[in-house]
Write a protein that holds these residues in place. Structure first.
Motif: not given
Length: 57
Positions: A50-57, A1-5
């Motif tokens: 502002i919305v940014i995509k949180i990248e998974d490591d 699941m992709t999360e955003y901040a």
């Protein structure tokens, strides 16, 4: 699941999915995606949402 901040200026408002962010702001998912665009960022400057995509490591 992709999360955003989602930020308002330097303040973190919420971390979640596109749907969760859309429900939080009472807008559509497309509006949240627009908040991620360069044209929106240029329009509102540093003080807008502002919305940014949180990248998974």
């Amino acid at each position: 699941m992709t999360e955003y901040a989602m930020y308002k200026g330097d303040d973190l408002l919420l971390i979640g999915t596109l749907t969760e962010l859309a429900e939080f702001k009472n807008v559509t998912r497309d509006t949240i995606l627009f908040y991620m665009s360069n044209s929106y960022k240029k329009r509102v400057g540093e003080n807008g949402l502002i919305v940014i995509k949180i990248e998974d490591d």
